[in-house]
Design an enzyme around this catalytic site. Structure first.
Site, PDB file in Angstrom:
ATOM      1  N   GLY A  46       0.829  -1.199   0.000  1.00  0.00           N
ATOM      2  CA  GLY A  46       0.000   0.000   0.000  1.00  0.00           C
ATOM      3  C   GLY A  46       0.862   1.247   0.000  1.00  0.00           C
ATOM      4  N   GLN A  51       3.056   9.995   0.887  1.00  0.00           N
ATOM      5  CA  GLN A  51       4.397   9.392   0.976  1.00  0.00           C
ATOM      6  C   GLN A  51       5.283   9.744  -0.216  1.00  0.00           C
ATOM      7  OE1 GLN A  51       2.508   5.378   1.888  1.00  0.00           O
ATOM      8  NE2 GLN A  51       4.462   5.180   2.942  1.00  0.00           N
ATOM      9  N   CYS A  92       5.961  -0.010   7.026  1.00  0.00           N
ATOM     10  CA  CYS A  92       5.644   1.152   6.191  1.00  0.00           C
ATOM     11  C   CYS A  92       6.840   1.463   5.307  1.00  0.00           C
ATOM     12  CB  CYS A  92       5.331   2.348   7.095  1.00  0.00           C
ATOM     13  SG  CYS A  92       4.898   3.841   6.197  1.00  0.00           S
ATOM     14  N   LEU A  93       6.567   1.785   4.045  1.00  0.00           N
ATOM     15  CA  LEU A  93       7.662   2.122   3.127  1.00  0.00           C
ATOM     16  C   LEU A  93       8.388   3.397   3.553  1.00  0.00           C
ATOM     17  CD1 LEU A  93       5.982   1.197  -0.261  1.00  0.00           C
ATOM     18  CD2 LEU A  93       7.926   0.053   0.819  1.00  0.00           C
ATOM     19  N   HIS A 134      -4.304   2.203   7.769  1.00  0.00           N
ATOM     20  CA  HIS A 134      -2.915   2.685   7.766  1.00  0.00           C
ATOM     21  C   HIS A 134      -2.722   3.762   6.688  1.00  0.00           C
ATOM     22  CE1 HIS A 134       1.605   1.804   7.886  1.00  0.00           C
ATOM     23  NE2 HIS A 134       1.466   2.471   6.761  1.00  0.00           N
ATOM     24  N   GLU A 135      -3.238   3.508   5.482  1.00  0.00           N
ATOM     25  CA  GLU A 135      -3.051   4.454   4.370  1.00  0.00           C
ATOM     26  C   GLU A 135      -3.899   5.712   4.550  1.00  0.00           C
ATOM     27  OE1 GLU A 135      -0.555   3.859   2.724  1.00  0.00           O
ATOM     28  OE2 GLU A 135      -0.347   1.699   3.023  1.00  0.00           O
ATOM     29  N   HIS A 138      -2.088   8.099   6.675  1.00  0.00           N
ATOM     30  CA  HIS A 138      -1.082   8.887   5.939  1.00  0.00           C
ATOM     31  C   HIS A 138      -1.707  10.152   5.355  1.00  0.00           C
ATOM     32  CE1 HIS A 138       2.609   6.601   6.026  1.00  0.00           C
ATOM     33  NE2 HIS A 138       2.058   5.511   5.559  1.00  0.00           N
TER      34      HIS A 138
HETATM   35  C1  QAP Z   1       1.137  -0.691   5.020  1.00  0.00           C
HETATM   36  O1  QAP Z   1       3.208  -1.179   4.041  1.00  0.00           O
HETATM   37  C2  QAP Z   1       0.811  -1.924   5.818  1.00  0.00           C
HETATM   38  O2  QAP Z   1       9.972  -1.922   6.222  1.00  0.00           O
HETATM   39  C3  QAP Z   1       1.855  -0.952   3.723  1.00  0.00           C
HETATM   40  O3  QAP Z   1      11.865  -2.615   4.466  1.00  0.00           O
HETATM   41  C4  QAP Z   1       1.796  -2.803   6.251  1.00  0.00           C
HETATM   42  O4  QAP Z   1       3.760  -1.860   1.993  1.00  0.00           O
HETATM   43  C5  QAP Z   1      -0.465  -2.170   6.171  1.00  0.00           C
HETATM   44  C6  QAP Z   1       7.878  -2.392   3.284  1.00  0.00           C
HETATM   45  C7  QAP Z   1       1.458  -3.935   6.990  1.00  0.00           C
HETATM   46  C8  QAP Z   1      -0.786  -3.302   6.899  1.00  0.00           C
HETATM   47  C9  QAP Z   1       0.159  -4.189   7.304  1.00  0.00           C
HETATM   48  C10 QAP Z   1       8.275  -2.107   4.564  1.00  0.00           C
HETATM   49  C11 QAP Z   1       8.850  -2.753   2.361  1.00  0.00           C
HETATM   50  C12 QAP Z   1       6.490  -2.296   2.844  1.00  0.00           C
HETATM   51  C13 QAP Z   1       9.607  -2.193   4.953  1.00  0.00           C
HETATM   52  C14 QAP Z   1       4.107  -1.650   3.138  1.00  0.00           C
HETATM   53  C15 QAP Z   1      10.577  -2.549   4.030  1.00  0.00           C
HETATM   54  C16 QAP Z   1      10.190  -2.829   2.740  1.00  0.00           C
HETATM   55  C17 QAP Z   1       5.488  -1.817   3.610  1.00  0.00           C
HETATM   56 CO    CO Z   2       2.782   3.565   5.488  1.00  0.00          CO
END
Ligand code: QAP
Ligand code: CO
Length: 168
Positions: A46, A51, A92-93, A134-135, A138
């Site tokens: 997401g 972001q 989170c990215l 979560h999004e 943001h």
């Molecule tokens: C949000 O997060 C989310 O630390 C989206 O090194 C996450 O796409 C919602 C990511 C979990 C619900 C559950 C994170 C990639 C990606 C990192 C993501 C990383 C590389 C996170």
């Molecule tokens: Co995020």
């Protein structure tokens, strides 16, 4: 399509509030396609426009491993959320390498526009529910680490500083 730069926490631009999209035009379609490419490239499940430093209410999401189920949420509104809460480990990215448990509503009902400007409403649970909440945070200038205790946040800030000093 272009891969956009992702703002890294605690960049103050992550705390800006996104404005509603007033018209889905070529600029918004380009933004959606660039955000999708950025999310798939990361890779992530997401991404909110905030972001990538665009402060408009646009979210892209794809929860499938096959990466062929792009969902777009424009001007999302939370119409209902369950009293029942659930704990989920989030990442989170904008906060790479950090994964922490966060408590949120188990189920939510969200109304939004898709990329064609059509209104839809969905009620979701599980990972999709967590990801939408979560999004949407943001878009309201909130990052998941702000739900954690000060102790945990301080630890994360130290870890991020250390990580950024390392040459990649
Ligand atoms: C949000 O997060 C989310 O630390 C989206 O090194 C996450 O796409 C919602 C990511 C979990 C619900 C559950 C994170 C990639 C990606 C990192 C993501 C990383 C590389 C996170
Ligand atoms: Co995020």
């Amino acid at each position: 399509m272009t891969v956009l730069d992702i703002l890294q926490y605690p960049d103050p631009r992550l705390f800006q509030i996104a404005k509603p999209v007033s018209q889905i035009d070529d600029r918004i379609r380009q933004l959606i396609s660039d955000m999708a490419e950025t999310m798939y490239g990361a890779p992530g499940i997401g991404l909110a426009a905030t972001q990538v430093n665009v402060h408009e209410q646009v979210i892209v999401m794809d929860l499938l491993e096959t990466r062929n189920a792009l969902r777009v949420f424009i001007n999302p509104e939370l119409v209902w959320c369950s009293d029942k809460q659930k704990i989920y480990e989030e990442g989170c990215l904008s906060v790479p390498g950090i994964y922490e448990e966060v408590e949120r509503s188990d189920r939510v009902r969200v109304r939004a526009l898709n990329e064609k400007g059509e209104r839809f409403e969905i009620e979701v649970d599980g990972l999709l529910s967590v990801c939408i909440q979560h999004e949407m945070d943001h878009l309201n200038g909130r990052v998941f680490v702000e739900y954690l205790s000060l102790l945990k946040r301080n630890r994360i800030n130290k870890k991020l500083k250390k990580f950024r000093r390392m040459p990649h």
